[in-house]
Design an enzyme around this catalytic site. Structure first.
Site, PDB file in Angstrom:
ATOM      1  N   THR A 196       1.253  48.917  20.850  1.00 34.68           N
ATOM      2  CA  THR A 196       1.470  47.666  20.160  1.00 34.68           C
ATOM      3  C   THR A 196       2.044  46.855  21.380  1.00 34.68           C
ATOM      4  OG1 THR A 196       2.619  48.630  18.347  1.00 34.68           O
ATOM      5  CG2 THR A 196       3.588  46.492  18.882  1.00 34.68           C
TER       6      THR A 196
ATOM      7  N   SER B 116      -2.115  54.592  19.479  1.00 36.41           N
ATOM      8  CA  SER B 116      -2.076  55.815  20.064  1.00 36.41           C
ATOM      9  C   SER B 116      -2.168  57.139  19.018  1.00 36.41           C
ATOM     10  CB  SER B 116      -0.420  56.022  20.371  1.00 36.41           C
ATOM     11  OG  SER B 116       0.477  55.949  19.325  1.00 36.41           O
TER      12      SER B 116
ATOM     13  N   ASP C  77       3.711  55.575  18.306  1.00 36.97           N
ATOM     14  CA  ASP C  77       3.432  56.522  17.373  1.00 36.97           C
ATOM     15  C   ASP C  77       3.349  57.790  17.937  1.00 36.97           C
ATOM     16  OD1 ASP C  77       3.545  54.734  15.324  1.00 36.97           O
ATOM     17  OD2 ASP C  77       1.299  54.712  14.940  1.00 36.97           O
TER      18      ASP C  77
HETATM   19  N1  GLU Z   1       0.115  52.347  15.941  1.00 38.41           N
HETATM   20  C1  GLU Z   1       0.168  51.914  17.098  1.00 38.41           C
HETATM   21  C2  GLU Z   1       0.024  52.895  18.225  1.00 38.41           C
HETATM   22  O1  GLU Z   1       0.691  53.910  18.119  1.00 38.41           O
HETATM   23  C3  GLU Z   1       1.258  50.971  17.409  1.00 38.41           C
HETATM   24  C4  GLU Z   1       2.646  51.741  17.442  1.00 38.41           C
HETATM   25  C5  GLU Z   1       3.374  51.114  18.560  1.00 38.41           C
HETATM   26  O2  GLU Z   1       2.907  50.954  19.714  1.00 38.41           O
HETATM   27  O3  GLU Z   1       4.467  50.725  18.276  1.00 38.41           O
HETATM   28  O4  GLU Z   1      -0.500  52.484  19.495  1.00 38.41           O
END
Ligand code: GLU
Length: 330
Positions: A12, A60, A94
């Site tokens: 993110t 992630s 994540d």
């Molecule tokens: N689901 C994405 C990841 O884990 C975004 C989660 C985040 O970075 O807050 O890369």
């Protein structure tokens, strides 16, 4: 001035949404690290000489052991260079805690390594990425962060990678070690430490990523009412060398599950009892007689972290007493 290397993996913190008011609907892993840094060049250049490398550009959820090996080897090479003072890893939140704990076990240096992410994408109103990255560089460039293992920072808090977990799906105040607490805070460009990790990590660790090409397969089985042993047996049939049970309470289980795990353990597959509860120690020989069943307890490691320690342990040994020692020490 300190030299800090930022290794980027996506998430993110590199995410973009269509609207500045979106904080949950967005595309992660879009912005290259140079662009993320560019937005805060001024403040960063006051703290350290920054260089950066894009190791991956992923959500992630797509993190793999192969990327872990690349990342860990790169960190070990960089930190062996006397001119490099600290590392920052940018990561999706994540699985951030898992990557951070893996690095905590295989990085061979006492220099600071800080894993950072963001809960809001780079395009959002009040995005937390820039301040989190700024704080991560502060921490990586600080003397106080040396020798404390791999650290996590988001939301001005300093966490130990062993103890912290993602506690909220969307709020900024997500990374916590619920009852054990933060190690400290970063306020106005200064880290304030109040405690430090007591378990072995990084330069004290017996685990290595040197020459590692794969990790033994470890699966996690979740505990619930009227659990069937089907998934545990399927995991073993498809090659699992270790199982972590996210057990009830103090890692407890029904008689049917205990019998199934004992049979699995007798086939030479190692079984670790962890817990689905977010706080507390899983103790040996409580309701379950671990000496009799030859199980291992996870101490306070949550199931996902217990699976990492078990995988690294299995590279070295199948001896349950020895693996239990590792769970008490790391
Ligand atoms: N689901 C994405 C990841 O884990 C975004 C989660 C985040 O970075 O807050 O890369």
């Amino acid at each position: 001035m300190k030299n800090i290397v930022i290794l980027a993996t996506g998430g993110t913190i590199a995410g973009i949404s269509e609207s500045i008011t979106d904080t949950a609907s967005y595309h992660p892993a879009i912005l290259p690290i140079q662009e993320i840094i560019h937005g805060i060049d001024g403040p960063l250049n006051q703290i350290a000489r920054i260089s950066s490398e894009q190791i991956a550009q992923i959500d992630s959820a797509e993190m793999t052991h192969q990327i872990w090996f690349t990342l860990a080897n790169r960190i070990n090479t960089l930190l062996a260079d006397p001119s490099v003072d600290g590392i920052v890893v940018t990561h999706g939140t994540d699985t951030l805690e898992e990557t951070a704990y893996f690095l905590n076990l295989v990085v061979k240096s006492s220099k600071p390594v800080v894993v950072v992410g963001a809960m809001r994408p780079a395009s959002a109103l009040s995005s937390d990425g820039p301040i989190n990255l700024y704080n991560a560089v502060i921490l990586a460039a600080s003397e106080e962060a040396s020798g404390k293992g791999v650290l996590i920072t988001l939301n001005n808090a300093i966490n130990s990678s062993r103890d912290a977990t993602k506690t909220n799906t969307s709020l900024q105040d997500s990374f916590k070690a619920p009852e054990l607490g933060y190690l400290g805070y970063i306020i106005d460009g200064r880290p304030h430490f109040y405690r430090e990790p007591t378990r072995k990590h990084t330069y004290m660790s017996e685990f290595t990523v040197d020459g590692l090409t794969e990790l033994p397969l470890v699966e996690i089985i979740y505990g619930h009412v009227d659990n069937r042993s089907t998934l545990a047996q399927a995991a073993v049939a498809t090659g699992a060398k270790g199982l972590v049970y996210a057990g009830l309470g103090n890692g407890n289980m029904s008689t049917a599950m205990r019998t199934a795990f004992e049979e699995i353990q007798n086939q030479g597959v190692i079984v670790v009892r962890s817990t689905r509860v977010s706080n507390g120690v899983v103790t040996r020989n409580g309701a379950i007689n671990d000496d009799l069943s030859n199980f291992i307890v996870s101490d306070t490691l949550n199931p996902q972290k217990a699976s990492i320690l078990l995988a690294l342990a299995l590279i070295k040994t199948n001896d349950t007493a020895e693996i239990q020692r590792m769970f008490w020490e790391y």
